[in-house]
Design a protein around this motif. Structure first.
Motif, PDB file in Angstrom:
ATOM      1  N   MET A  11       0.806  -1.224   0.000  1.00 37.00           N
ATOM      2  CA  MET A  11       0.000   0.000   0.000  1.00 37.00           C
ATOM      3  C   MET A  11       0.836   1.269   0.000  1.00 37.00           C
ATOM      4  O   MET A  11       0.298   2.364  -0.108  1.00 37.00           O
ATOM      5  N   SER A  12       2.149   1.145   0.131  1.00 34.88           N
ATOM      6  CA  SER A  12       2.995   2.330   0.227  1.00 34.88           C
ATOM      7  C   SER A  12       4.421   1.993  -0.200  1.00 34.88           C
ATOM      8  O   SER A  12       4.853   0.837  -0.103  1.00 34.88           O
ATOM      9  N   GLY A  13       5.141   3.019  -0.640  1.00 37.96           N
ATOM     10  CA  GLY A  13       6.542   2.841  -0.990  1.00 37.96           C
ATOM     11  C   GLY A  13       7.479   2.988   0.192  1.00 37.96           C
ATOM     12  O   GLY A  13       8.700   2.982   0.021  1.00 37.96           O
ATOM     13  N   THR A  14       6.915   3.096   1.406  1.00 36.27           N
ATOM     14  CA  THR A  14       7.738   3.272   2.611  1.00 36.27           C
ATOM     15  C   THR A  14       8.716   2.122   2.794  1.00 36.27           C
ATOM     16  O   THR A  14       9.891   2.329   3.112  1.00 36.27           O
ATOM     17  N   MET A  15       8.235   0.890   2.591  1.00 37.30           N
ATOM     18  CA  MET A  15       9.101  -0.278   2.728  1.00 37.30           C
ATOM     19  C   MET A  15      10.286  -0.202   1.769  1.00 37.30           C
ATOM     20  O   MET A  15      11.426  -0.504   2.138  1.00 37.30           O
ATOM     21  N   GLU A  16      10.030   0.194   0.541  1.00 39.27           N
ATOM     22  CA  GLU A  16      11.086   0.258  -0.460  1.00 39.27           C
ATOM     23  C   GLU A  16      12.113   1.323  -0.097  1.00 39.27           C
ATOM     24  O   GLU A  16      13.329   1.124  -0.277  1.00 39.27           O
ATOM     25  N   SER A  17      11.648   2.454   0.442  1.00 40.08           N
ATOM     26  CA  SER A  17      12.582   3.490   0.892  1.00 40.08           C
ATOM     27  C   SER A  17      13.487   2.956   1.998  1.00 40.08           C
ATOM     28  O   SER A  17      14.700   3.227   2.015  1.00 40.08           O
ATOM     29  N   ALA A  18      12.885   2.203   2.933  1.00 35.57           N
ATOM     30  CA  ALA A  18      13.665   1.628   4.031  1.00 35.57           C
ATOM     31  C   ALA A  18      14.678   0.613   3.503  1.00 35.57           C
ATOM     32  O   ALA A  18      15.831   0.573   3.958  1.00 35.57           O
ATOM     33  N   ARG A  19      14.266  -0.203   2.546  1.00 34.16           N
ATOM     34  CA  ARG A  19      15.183  -1.195   1.969  1.00 34.16           C
ATOM     35  C   ARG A  19      16.349  -0.527   1.249  1.00 34.16           C
ATOM     36  O   ARG A  19      17.502  -0.954   1.369  1.00 34.16           O
ATOM     37  N   GLN A  20      16.058   0.517   0.502  1.00 32.34           N
ATOM     38  CA  GLN A  20      17.124   1.226  -0.199  1.00 32.34           C
ATOM     39  C   GLN A  20      18.111   1.828   0.792  1.00 32.34           C
ATOM     40  O   GLN A  20      19.332   1.750   0.592  1.00 32.34           O
ATOM     41  N   ALA A  21      17.579   2.409   1.860  1.00 28.64           N
ATOM     42  CA  ALA A  21      18.443   3.018   2.870  1.00 28.64           C
ATOM     43  C   ALA A  21      19.303   1.971   3.565  1.00 28.64           C
ATOM     44  O   ALA A  21      20.471   2.225   3.894  1.00 28.64           O
ATOM     45  N   ALA A  22      18.739   0.797   3.788  1.00 24.66           N
ATOM     46  CA  ALA A  22      19.484  -0.288   4.444  1.00 24.66           C
ATOM     47  C   ALA A  22      20.683  -0.716   3.607  1.00 24.66           C
ATOM     48  O   ALA A  22      21.716  -1.150   4.146  1.00 24.66           O
ATOM     49  N   GLN A  23      20.549  -0.596   2.286  1.00 21.26           N
ATOM     50  CA  GLN A  23      21.660  -0.948   1.396  1.00 21.26           C
ATOM     51  C   GLN A  23      22.702   0.163   1.330  1.00 21.26           C
ATOM     52  O   GLN A  23      23.873  -0.079   1.022  1.00 21.26           O
ATOM     53  N   MET A  24      22.275   1.379   1.643  1.00 17.14           N
ATOM     54  CA  MET A  24      23.171   2.542   1.555  1.00 17.14           C
ATOM     55  C   MET A  24      23.990   2.749   2.828  1.00 17.14           C
ATOM     56  O   MET A  24      25.079   3.324   2.780  1.00 17.14           O
ATOM     57  N   THR A  25      23.470   2.293   3.973  1.00 16.56           N
ATOM     58  CA  THR A  25      24.131   2.543   5.249  1.00 16.56           C
ATOM     59  C   THR A  25      25.124   1.446   5.603  1.00 16.56           C
ATOM     60  O   THR A  25      25.023   0.311   5.111  1.00 16.56           O
ATOM     61  N   ASP A  26      26.071   1.765   6.485  1.00 16.82           N
ATOM     62  CA  ASP A  26      26.999   0.764   6.996  1.00 16.82           C
ATOM     63  C   ASP A  26      26.428   0.068   8.235  1.00 16.82           C
ATOM     64  O   ASP A  26      27.018  -0.894   8.739  1.00 16.82           O
ATOM     65  N   ALA A  27      25.302   0.550   8.732  1.00 15.15           N
ATOM     66  CA  ALA A  27      24.689  -0.029   9.935  1.00 15.15           C
ATOM     67  C   ALA A  27      24.079  -1.397   9.629  1.00 15.15           C
ATOM     68  O   ALA A  27      23.777  -1.723   8.477  1.00 15.15           O
ATOM     69  N   ASP A  28      23.917  -2.187  10.692  1.00 10.79           N
ATOM     70  CA  ASP A  28      23.333  -3.528  10.584  1.00 10.79           C
ATOM     71  C   ASP A  28      21.815  -3.404  10.700  1.00 10.79           C
ATOM     72  O   ASP A  28      21.261  -3.366  11.801  1.00 10.79           O
TER      73      ASP A  28
END
Length: 280
Positions: A93-110
């Motif tokens: 219902m939203s692109g929020t999940m995709e934004s979070a996934r993209q950010a997870a790939q961009m960050t060095d955090a676990d």
């Protein structure tokens, strides 16, 4: 072992007290009304939003957070090596999940990103379970596995009082919307698989309440009811309260009530309710 931080979005229907007490980090969605942008639950609260929507020239539009918003938070929370559980409203219902996934790939955090497949109190139920397990010392893997079980045993029904917003938002065709409005039909949908699926229709609020209560009884038969919630967009008088009384009659008296996020209200329109229950 480092800490586990929990990140979610503003559609979760957690109380402000819960967010503060358990250190939950919320990345808000935004909503545009006649050219002005509001931050969900920061400068736009659920109840006043209905008046703004009613008086708006055009249907408000919601927007997911940019990946950069998530990355900034992930970077900060993970700088000491802590883990992050980022759990969000359904990706259906939203692109929020995709934004979070993209950010997870961009960050060095676990970062572990989880699609709750739900909204509102349905999302809150999973966050509360994650909090309970985290505080009990569970690992990220144990938390994620448990959330899958909770997800399978959770049901969510959405009932719209008018089809106008679904038509304006392009969620259903204008022909169906016209017929629904003409006949005063209440659409009943579930959120199986993380997307809205029309399952029935009713001509009165009483029929809706009876349908939902029967479904609740069938789905929870022989199980222990762990949580029941009613999220609404000013739909308590017509459907929410009568339904709550019926459920209380079964012995479960702790029904949670929440005025749902403007993000959800935009799509459902005024007078809508959502029934959410978790039993296993």
């Amino acid at each position: 072992m480092g800490r586990i931080h929990i990140v979610t979005d503003s559609t979760c229907d957690l109380t402000q007290a819960e967010v503060a007490q358990h250190g939950i980090h919320i990345v808000p969605l935004t909503i545009q009304i006649d050219g002005k942008t509001y931050i969900d639950r920061v400068d736009l609260e659920p109840e006043p939003f209905l008046d703004l929507m009613h008086n708006a020239a055009n249907l408000p539009k919601s927007s997911q957070p940019a990946p950069g918003k998530f990355k900034e938070l992930y970077d900060e929370l993970g700088k000491e090596g802590d883990q992050i559980l980022s759990i969000h409203m359904t990706g259906g219902m939203s692109g929020t999940m995709e934004s979070a996934r993209q950010a997870a790939q961009m960050t060095d955090a676990d970062v572990t990103v989880v699609d709750s497949r739900f909204i509102a109190i349905g999302l809150a139920i999973q966050i509360r379970e994650a909090i309970r397990l985290r505080d009990a010392g569970a690992t990220m893997e144990e938390i994620v596995a448990r959330l899958e079980t909770v997800r399978v045993n959770t049901h969510l029904y959405v009932i719209v009082d008018t089809l106008d917003n679904l038509v304006k938002g392009g969620r259903i065709g204008k022909g169906k919307g016209f017929i629904g409005s003409l006949l005063n039909i209440k659409m009943i949908a579930n959120l199986e698989g993380g997307v809205l699926n029309p399952v029935s229709k009713a001509r009165s609020h009483k029929q809706v309440v009876n349908y939902l209560f029967k479904q609740f009884q069938e789905d929870t038969a022989g199980k222990v009811v762990k949580s029941v919630g009613i999220s609404h967009a000013d739909g308590l008088t017509t459907m929410g309260n009568p339904l709550k009384e019926l459920i209380a009659g079964t012995g479960f008296t702790d029904v949670e009530i929440a005025f749902t996020s403007p993000i959800i209200s935009t799509h459902t329109g005024p007078g809508a309710i959502g029934l959410i229950y978790f039993a296993e």
